[in-house]
Every structure is written in C-alpha cells, then in structure tokens.
Design a protein around this motif. Structure first.
Motif, short mmCIF file in Angstrom:
data_model
loop_
_atom_site.label_atom_id
_atom_site.label_comp_id
_atom_site.label_asym_id
_atom_site.label_seq_id
_atom_site.Cartn_x
_atom_site.Cartn_y
_atom_site.Cartn_z
N TRP A 1 91.26 6.63 38.75
CA TRP A 1 91.28 7.81 39.61
C TRP A 1 90.81 9.02 38.82
O TRP A 1 91.32 9.29 37.73
N VAL A 2 89.88 9.77 39.39
CA VAL A 2 89.32 10.94 38.71
C VAL A 2 89.75 12.20 39.46
O VAL A 2 89.48 12.35 40.65
N PHE A 3 90.43 13.10 38.74
CA PHE A 3 90.87 14.36 39.34
C PHE A 3 90.33 15.52 38.50
O PHE A 3 90.30 15.46 37.28
N THR B 1 87.13 -0.19 39.91
CA THR B 1 86.45 0.80 40.75
C THR B 1 86.91 2.19 40.35
O THR B 1 88.11 2.44 40.24
N SER B 2 85.97 3.10 40.11
CA SER B 2 86.34 4.49 39.87
C SER B 2 86.33 5.22 41.20
O SER B 2 85.42 5.06 42.01
N ALA B 3 87.36 6.01 41.44
CA ALA B 3 87.52 6.73 42.71
C ALA B 3 87.69 8.21 42.41
O ALA B 3 88.56 8.60 41.63
N VAL B 4 86.85 9.03 43.02
CA VAL B 4 86.88 10.46 42.76
C VAL B 4 87.26 11.20 44.05
O VAL B 4 86.84 10.81 45.14
N THR B 5 88.06 12.23 43.92
CA THR B 5 88.43 13.05 45.07
C THR B 5 87.41 14.16 45.23
O THR B 5 87.17 14.93 44.30
N CYS B 6 86.77 14.21 46.39
CA CYS B 6 85.80 15.27 46.69
C CYS B 6 85.64 15.34 48.20
O CYS B 6 86.29 14.59 48.94
N LEU B 7 84.78 16.22 48.68
CA LEU B 7 84.57 16.39 50.12
C LEU B 7 83.26 15.79 50.60
O LEU B 7 83.20 15.10 51.61
N ASP B 8 82.17 16.04 49.88
CA ASP B 8 80.85 15.62 50.34
C ASP B 8 80.69 14.10 50.27
O ASP B 8 80.88 13.48 49.21
N ASP C 1 94.23 -0.02 35.69
CA ASP C 1 94.33 1.27 36.36
C ASP C 1 94.36 2.40 35.34
O ASP C 1 94.90 2.25 34.23
N ALA C 2 93.81 3.53 35.72
CA ALA C 2 93.81 4.69 34.83
C ALA C 2 93.78 5.96 35.66
O ALA C 2 93.37 5.95 36.82
N ILE C 3 94.20 7.03 35.04
CA ILE C 3 94.02 8.36 35.61
C ILE C 3 93.12 9.13 34.66
O ILE C 3 93.36 9.15 33.44
N LEU C 4 92.04 9.72 35.20
CA LEU C 4 91.05 10.45 34.42
C LEU C 4 91.11 11.92 34.82
O LEU C 4 90.97 12.25 36.00
N LEU C 5 91.32 12.79 33.86
CA LEU C 5 91.47 14.22 34.13
C LEU C 5 90.28 14.98 33.57
O LEU C 5 89.94 14.85 32.39
N ASP C 6 89.65 15.76 34.44
CA ASP C 6 88.42 16.46 34.09
C ASP C 6 88.63 17.97 34.10
O ASP C 6 88.69 18.59 35.16
N GLY C 7 88.77 18.55 32.92
CA GLY C 7 88.83 20.01 32.79
C GLY C 7 90.07 20.67 33.38
O GLY C 7 90.02 21.84 33.75
N ILE C 8 91.18 19.96 33.45
CA ILE C 8 92.41 20.53 34.01
C ILE C 8 93.13 21.30 32.90
O ILE C 8 93.62 20.70 31.94
N GLN C 9 93.17 22.61 33.04
CA GLN C 9 93.63 23.47 31.95
C GLN C 9 95.08 23.92 32.09
O GLN C 9 95.68 24.36 31.12
N ASP C 10 95.64 23.84 33.27
CA ASP C 10 97.01 24.31 33.46
C ASP C 10 98.00 23.29 32.89
O ASP C 10 98.02 22.13 33.34
N PRO C 11 98.83 23.67 31.91
CA PRO C 11 99.74 22.70 31.30
C PRO C 11 100.71 22.06 32.30
O PRO C 11 101.00 20.86 32.20
#
Length: 256
Positions: free
Chosen positions: A205-207, A182-189, A111-121
């Motif tokens: 998990w990708v956030f 399995t990679s799982a991404v949170t999105c709407l479409d 398991d992993a958590i993947l963070l994409d461009g999250i800038q707020d500390p």
C-alpha cells in the motif's frame, strides 16, 4: 539514585541532543522512549532497556514509581524533563535505548506499507500503528518522511515499531518495480473504488504526503489505483484515516 539538576550536566546534554537531532540519533544508534507503555513494549520485544530516566516528581507515587521500583534509574529535575521538549506532554519516564535495526532487506513477497514524503510525526506514527494492527509486518519510508525513530513518531506509534521491520530512505520506485505482489496507490485519477478493487495476494500500500499526495512516478508504477468513496461534503481524508480505511477493508476481505 542520581539527581541531575543542571543544564550543564554532560548526560543531560546528550539527552537533549538525542531529543532534538535525527543526525545524533543515527550517529549514536540510540533513541528515547517516553512513557511506561512504550518502555514495556520495547522490553517485551528486546529485553531490558539500557537506562531509565525519571522526572523528580514522578518518584512520589503512581504508575511510574511502581514501574521503576527497585530498578536502577537516573533522576531528572522536572524542569529539565520539560526542557527536553520530547513530546508535548512528557509522561515523567524516559528510556534510553538502542534503535532496533530492520531484521533483513524488505520482503518483496509480503504485505507492506510504503510512505512517500509524509512529514508529520503524528501521521507517521499512526500509520505504523495502523499497519501493525492490520497484520502488516514491514514499513518502507521514502526520503523526506519524518524519522521513524524520533520520539514523537515513537509516541504516536504506541509500540507498533517493535512489531514491524522498518526501512528508511528507501527508493520506493525500485521496490515497486521488483515487488512480487500488487502495489496499490491511493489517488483520484483513473482510480477504482476501494470496495470493488482486487485485494487478493500480497499488497504493498502506497500512501502519500499531506497535501501533495503520492508522487506521479509512484502512481505510474503502481499495479492498482484505488479511491475511497466519499458521498459526504468532505472531499479528502487525513492520510492516516485513509490508510486505516484501506487496510481494514483488506482485513475484512481476508476474514470473509
């Protein structure tokens, strides 16, 4: 005990650089921890800290005075502690420590958590804390995220850093392409409700960033797209809140 009162003091200047500069933290391999809880968490994982720094007024009594009793410390005038600007409300206790290194390369089977461009500390720290609480052992941060070892992220993480293998500046697309779970991404479409999604086996998990969300190429690379049902009037959640919902739905399924 040495009391530092001048802003021209060389040691204070070095603390100021560490407090303000990610480049300085990377160059020296050091960072600063604020507060008894963080220091205790670090020492439980890695042993005694290198240097304890105490605000002058914190020596008068209370939790910090008890914690540093009979330990070697450097004392800072209260005005200098505030000048560091480390966090909005300094606790009065700092520790100068070596930045822990990731124990190994990212694990493609866990398991992993993947963070994409999250800038707020605050969000990055909270995400790391939530991941650790959910039993995840590794965190991968893409370029553009807030530095995981900055004082504000450490403060928000509340010790979670020391329970995780943290990898920064990671090419998430490459990791996802080689991931054996399995990679799982949170999105709407084209997304499936979180509550009916397949959440078996290892999950990465990708956030994504506040506002923009996960980049299109990462959404395309993900094995599963999920969305959190929101029957109320609000259409979106803070990324840290969304992650908590997703991760603990995974925990609930595994506990069932």
């Amino acid at each position: 005990m040495k009391l530092i009162q001048s802003r021209d003091n060389a040691f204070f200047k070095s603390l100021k650089r560490l407090a303000e500069s990610g480049r300085e933290r990377r160059k020296t391999g050091q960072t600063l921890l604020d507060g008894v809880h963080l220091v205790e968490a670090y020492e439980a994982a890695f042993g005694p800290v290198e240097t304890l720094i105490v605000a002058e007024s914190a020596q008068a009594g209370g939790e910090i005075a008890r914690f540093v009793d009979k330990r070697q410390t450097v004392q800072l005038a209260d005005s200098l502690m505030r000048d560091l600007g480390l966090v909005d409300t300094p606790s009065g206790l700092l520790a100068l420590v070596k930045t822990p290194a990731a124990t190994a390369a990212p694990d493609r089977k866990s398991d992993a958590i993947l963070l994409d461009g999250i800038q707020d500390p605050g969000n990055v720290g909270t995400l790391l804390r939530t991941a650790a609480a959910a039993g995840i052992k590794q965190a991968l941060l893409a370029p553009g995220c807030a530095s995981a070892w900055s004082p504000k992220v450490l403060r928000a993480g509340q010790g979670a850093h020391f329970a995780l293998s943290i990898h920064e500046d990671v090419d998430l697309t490459t990791f996802m392409a080689n991931y054996e779970g399995t990679s799982a991404v949170t999105c709407l479409d084209g997304a499936t409700s979180l509550y009916s999604a397949q959440l078996t086996g290892a999950i990465a998990w990708v956030f994504g960033a506040e506002g923009q969300g996960v980049r299109a190429e990462l959404i395309a690379a993900a094995g599963q797209r999920v969305k959190i049902p929101m029957p109320g009037a609000v259409e979106s959640l803070n990324v840290a809140a969304a992650a908590a919902v997703c991760l603990f739905e995974m925990v609930r399924r595994r506990s069932a």
